[in-house]
Design a protein around this motif. Structure first.
Motif, short mmCIF file in Angstrom:
data_model
loop_
_atom_site.label_atom_id
_atom_site.label_comp_id
_atom_site.label_asym_id
_atom_site.label_seq_id
_atom_site.Cartn_x
_atom_site.Cartn_y
_atom_site.Cartn_z
N UNK A 225 -51.19 12.25 75.40
CA UNK A 225 -50.47 13.04 74.41
C UNK A 225 -49.59 12.15 73.54
N UNK A 226 -48.95 11.16 74.15
CA UNK A 226 -48.03 10.29 73.41
C UNK A 226 -48.76 9.48 72.34
N UNK A 227 -49.96 9.02 72.65
CA UNK A 227 -50.70 8.18 71.72
C UNK A 227 -51.46 9.01 70.67
N UNK A 228 -52.06 10.12 71.08
CA UNK A 228 -52.93 10.86 70.18
C UNK A 228 -52.19 11.86 69.32
N UNK A 229 -51.19 12.53 69.89
CA UNK A 229 -50.45 13.55 69.14
C UNK A 229 -48.96 13.34 69.33
N UNK A 230 -48.34 12.41 68.59
CA UNK A 230 -46.90 12.17 68.72
C UNK A 230 -46.10 13.46 68.53
N UNK A 231 -44.98 13.54 69.25
CA UNK A 231 -44.11 14.72 69.23
C UNK A 231 -44.78 15.96 69.80
N UNK A 232 -45.81 15.75 70.60
CA UNK A 232 -46.45 16.89 71.26
C UNK A 232 -47.34 17.71 70.37
N UNK A 233 -47.82 17.10 69.28
CA UNK A 233 -48.72 17.82 68.39
C UNK A 233 -47.99 18.79 67.49
N UNK A 234 -48.70 19.39 66.56
CA UNK A 234 -48.08 20.36 65.66
C UNK A 234 -47.60 21.60 66.41
N UNK A 235 -46.30 21.87 66.33
CA UNK A 235 -45.75 23.05 66.99
C UNK A 235 -45.80 22.98 68.50
N UNK A 236 -45.84 21.76 69.06
CA UNK A 236 -45.90 21.63 70.52
C UNK A 236 -47.21 22.09 71.11
N UNK A 237 -48.29 22.06 70.34
CA UNK A 237 -49.57 22.60 70.80
C UNK A 237 -50.25 21.71 71.83
N UNK A 238 -49.81 20.45 71.98
CA UNK A 238 -50.45 19.57 72.96
C UNK A 238 -49.46 19.04 74.00
N UNK A 239 -48.24 19.51 73.99
CA UNK A 239 -47.27 18.99 74.93
C UNK A 239 -47.64 19.34 76.36
N UNK A 240 -47.30 18.46 77.29
CA UNK A 240 -47.58 18.63 78.71
C UNK A 240 -46.28 18.35 79.48
N UNK A 241 -46.19 18.73 80.75
CA UNK A 241 -44.94 18.55 81.48
C UNK A 241 -44.41 17.13 81.48
#
Length: 271
Positions: A225-241
Motif C-alpha cells: 500500500x505504501x509504495x503503490x497508493x501513497x496516503x492509502x489511496x484516494x479516500x482511503x480506499x486501499x488503506x490496511x491496518x
C-alpha cells in the motif's frame, strides 16, 4: 545436549535465543498492549484511556474499512494462492519432463523477490502511461487513482504475482510421502480417490502451514500500500491496518490508537 542430561540443561542451551526472542518480540508486544490503554501523542505525557481506544476502532468507519480491505487481501494472499499452488504442485509432481528443476526454480522465483520491487513494477503497469492501458487500448486511465478501482487493483497485483510460489510447500510435502504411495498412487482406493499425492495427511499439514503463513503476511501488509497508493489511496480506499498504524503513530500523533490496532492484528494472527 548429550543423552541422559537433565532437561534443565536443554533450557540453558535455549536460554540465549529465548532472551533475544523476549527482548525483541515479547517485550515490544506487551509494551504495545500497555500503550494501547493510553491516549498519547508520542511526545507529551499520556493519559489513561482504558479500552476506549479499542471501542473507538470498532466505531470508526476508516478503521473498519482498513480491516475490510485486509479481508480481501487474505483471499488473494492466502486462499487463491494455496488453491492454485496445489494445482501447480500436482502438475509438477505427476508430469515428468526434461528440465523439471529449471521450471521449479522459475515458479519459485516470485517468492524471493522483495515486495517493494514487485510493488514498484506493478505501479508502473497500472500507471496512466503503463502497460495495462497500452494493451487495453485506453489512454491515461489512472487505475490506482480511482477509488472505484484502486482498492481491488492494488490488492490483486502483488498476490497475483505470487500465486505460483505456493506450489513449493505442497511439492515438498508430497516428496515426504512414502515412495510406495507417492510414485504410483492408487486412484481407485477409497482413501486415495481425488487426492493429488500419496499422503493426504502430509499434504494437509503443508496446506495448514501455507495458510498460516499467508494469512499472517496479509495481516501485516504495509509496503504494498505504501509504495503503490501513497496516503492509502484516494479516500482511503486501499488503506490496511498496518498502514493505519504507521499513519496514526508517525503522522497524526495517535500512538495509543496505533498500538490498539497492532494488538488487534496480533490477536487475529494468533486466532
Amino acid at each position: 545436549m548429550a543423552v541422559g542430561e537433565p532437561r534443565r540443561v536443554g533450557y540453558l542451551y535455549a536460554l540465549p535465543a529465548l532472551l533475544v526472542y523476549a527482548a525483541f518480540l515479547l517485550f515490544p508486544l506487551l509494551h504495545s498492549g500497555w500503550l494501547s490503554l493510553f491516549t498519547w501523542d508520542g511526545l507529551s505525557l499520556g493519559t489513561w484511556a482504558g479500552l476506549s481506544n479499542y471501542a473507538a476502532l470498532f466505531a470508526e468507519e476508516g478503521a473498519l474499512a482498513a480491516f475490510g480491505h485486509v479481508a480481501v487481501l487474505i483471499l488473494f494472499f492466502s486462499v487463491l494462492p494455496v488453491c492454485i499452488g496445489l494445482v501447480l504442485a500436482t502438475a509438477l509432481h505427476r508430469v515428468r519432463i526434461r528440465g523439471l528443476p529449471f521450471f521449479r526454480t522459475v515458479l519459485f522465483l516470485p517468492q524471493v523477490i522483495a515486495m517493494v520491487v514487485v510493488a514498484v513494477a506493478w505501479q508502473r503497469i497500472f500507471a496512466p502511461d503503463g502497460a495495462l492501458n497500452f494493451f487495453l487500448g485506453t489512454q491515461g486511465k489512472a487505475w490506482l487513482g480511482d477509488s472505484s478501482t484502486a482498492c481491488w487493483r492494488s490488492e490483486l497485483s502483488v498476490p497475483g504475482c505470487r500465486l505460483v510460489s505456493r506450489w513449493c510447500c505442497f511439492s515438498v510435502g508430497s516428496e515426504k510421502s512414502p515412495p510406495t504411495c507417492s510414485t504410483q498412487p492408487d486412484w481407485t482406493a477409497p482413501d486415495r480417490r481425488g487426492v493429488p499425492f500419496g499422503d493426504p495427511a502430509g499434504v494437509a499439514r503443508e496446506i495448514g502451514v501455507a495458510l498460516t503463513l499467508t494469512v499472517i503476511a496479509a495481516l501485516r501488509t504495509f509496503d504494498l500500500v505504501y509504495m503503490m497508493t501513497p496516503l492509502g489511496g484516494p479516500g482511503g480506499s486501499t488503506t490496511v491496518p498496518a498502514y493505519e498504524i504507521y499513519q496514526r503513530a508517525f503522522h497524526t500523533g495517535q500512538v495509543g490508537s496505533a498500538a490498539a490496532i497492532g494488538v488487534v492484528i496480533t490477536v487475529l494472527a494468533f486466532w
